[in-house]
Design a protein around this motif. Structure first.
Motif: not given
Length: 575
Positions: A560-566
């Protein structure tokens, strides 16, 4: 292994195979195929370089050293981190600055076409044989963990396990196909996915291993005397310093690593990738060498080379053994794919295009790159299958050529910085080091032709101090020769002028590339699948539900954090 373990392993193998095929659309030119179009994010390049250092030997050899000698194995592996940090500070940015597509292109500019031919065939023989031995060793380890039904066509009737021949063909074939299809992009991304699987499996083992021995305190209490010493009689401070230096040459100049610095978008990104590589090697060795160290206190009479596998079998729940097998495969797959891609690139660009078909289109070069990848892969698998019949010949080849790593790579490092050294420096360094290596390691080795009554004392000392001799031949001699030749020659070498012209042309072109967001998306998807896998393994185990659930929840949160930063980065790019 249980049925769920085979399922997990199959899902992993199919997954990296599909990733390689999916990334084939990125290869529209030879630069895309062998340099990722200069669009690789620095963290992708750094993680890929980190994984390129791994092989089956990481678990078998280093696991055995950790089991026998303890903390000193960790200290030796920390040397890789120190070497990579030094490469980041001194070397990595220079590779990107020159604007070359492959390391071989720099060799040709700096030292001439004859040097490219020499480096290509010398390093190719060394790496093909060395990687073939690693693939064979990996298959030996994995087939021992993979029993099959007697009627299965892949089963070896004499052992009841997966046939060694089929293991080499299947595991090697998967790597060859995804490298052929996806080029360097496939190598980079599968390396990142393999990094995730490797560390997930190892992180899972450590707390379970501590629990099986009674906790950290019990481990410290049960450990043998001297188990936490930083050095030993064999692995001295001199050895550690020499280990840093020889791997500075390797990480800074070996083509598979240099390619990682070329494929990013800028000099700054190249440095960051090397720093990530070095930082990981300063932090992770303790983590992935803990299982065999802990297992020493559980079973002090085990075969050291089997310590890692036995530790996994002792503590891992159903399904996670399959993930650990996948991690072991990953370690060698990363090395195999890196070498296939870099040498296919050299054969395509420096041999085929320059010597045979200068007018070839980019599309045709991509096709030839895939052809060379398949051919090299076939040779690699063939050599792996022949290992049992070579009578130890492959060990002689690896022993001789490993002595040449420093003499071969040190001139490349010198060529990046010294204006004065030229092609003569390569021939002089290699010739002197090679002759010394033959005399000291072969002629005066065990049963050597030069051993006599008058030389017996010297031969005994050389055999008892093998690591010291290796460092003298691989580091001290090349550095001394190159230093003398630098100060002996007063004029600027012609190759240096060609490199300067190349750099000026790159600066004048002003070409700017941006790192792709695709790797982050693929990593996020992989982590999500791994998280769901953790939850999916719960019904197949009678215990360990909590730790599986915790691992699954953490992986989903990271996703979830990765896609948030993307998403944030994409919004910034739009504005």
């Amino acid at each position: 292994m249980h049925s769920i373990d085979y399922f997990v392993l199959s899902v992993y193998l199919i997954g990296i195979f599909l990733v390689g095929l999916f990334l084939s659309f990125k290869n529209k030119s030879s630069e895309d195929m062998f340099a990722a179009g200069g669009e690789s994010p620095w963290w992708t390049s750094g993680l890929s370089a980190f994984m390129t250092m791994f092989s089956a030997g990481t678990f078998v050899v280093w696991g055995g050293i950790a089991y026998q000698h303890g903390l000193v194995a960790v200290i030796i592996n920390l040397c890789y981190g120190v070497a990579a940090l030094l490469v980041g500070f001194f070397v990595a940015g220079h590779w990107k600055r020159m604007g070359v597509k492959t390391p071989a292109q720099f060799i040709e500019l700096r030292f001439g076409a004859s040097a490219v031919q020499f480096y290509t065939w010398a390093m190719m023989v060394f790496r093909i044989v060395g990687v073939a031995v690693s693939l064979y060793s990996l298959s030996i380890v994995l087939v021992a963990m993979m029993p099959l039904d007697a009627g299965n066509p892949l089963c070896d009737p004499s052992t009841g396990n997966l046939s060694l021949v089929w293991a080499i063909i299947i595991f090697g074939g998967i790597v060859v196909i995804y490298t052929m299809a996806g080029g360097l992009w496939a190598v980079l991304m599968t390396d990142v996915l393999q990094f995730i699987v490797l560390n997930l499996a190892v992180i899972f083992i450590v707390p379970l291993a501590f629990a099986s021995t009674g906790g950290v305190g019990a481990f410290l209490e049960k450990a043998p005397e001297g188990f936490f010493a930083l050095t030993s009689n064999k692995y001295t401070v001199f050895f550690l310093v020499g280990w840093v230096l020889i791997h500075f040459f390797m990480i800074g100049a070996e083509w598979a690593f240099a390619q990682r610095f070329i494929c990013v978008s800028s000099e700054k990104e190249a440095k960051k990738s090397a720093y990530l590589f070095g930082g990981l090697y300063l932090l992770s060795p303790m983590l992935w060498l803990l299982p065999p160290m802990i297992y020493r206190t559980i079973n002090p009479d085990a075969d050291p080379q089997e310590a890692y596998i036995l530790a996994c079998r002792a503590v891992l729940p159903a399904g996670m053994v399959g993930l650990m097998v996948a991690a072991m495969f990953s370690a060698t797959a990363s090395m195999v794919s890196s070498q296939l891609n870099v040498f296919a690139g050299v054969l395509t660009d420096e041999i085929y295009r320059r010597l045979l078909k200068p007018e070839a289109s980019e599309r045709h070069l991509v096709q030839m790159g895939r052809v060379f990848t398949i051919l090299l892969g076939a040779v690699l698998i063939g050599v792996s299958l022949l290992i049992p019949y070579l009578g130890g010949a492959e060990k002689v080849v690896v022993a001789i050529t490993s002595l040449m790593v420093g003499p071969l790579l040190a001139p490349t490092i010198w060529g990046l910085f010294s204006k004065r050294v030229g092609i003569r420096a390569i021939w002089t360094t290699v010739a002197i080091s090679f002759v010394l290596g033959l005399v000291l390691k072969i002629g005066l080795g065990a049963n050597g032709m030069l051993v006599s009554e008058s030389t017996q004392a010297l031969a005994d000392w050389l055999q008892a101090n093998g690591t010291t001799v290796d460092l003298i031949i691989g580091v001290v001699i090349p550095v001394s020769i190159l230093t003398v030749m630098h100060f002996w020659r007063g004029e600027t070498a012609a190759g240096w002028k060609r490199v300067e012209q190349q750099v000026n042309e790159v600066i004048a072109a002003g070409k700017v590339t941006e790192a792709s967001s695709l790797p982050a998306i693929i990593v996020g998807g992989c982590l999500l699948l791994c998280g769901l896998l953790m939850f999916g393994l719960i019904p197949f185990n009678d215990e360990g539900h909590l730790i599986l659930a915790v691992f699954g929840a953490v992986l989903v949160l990271i996703t979830c954090l990765i896609f948030f930063f993307i998403r944030i980065q994409q919004k910034r790019n739009l504005t």
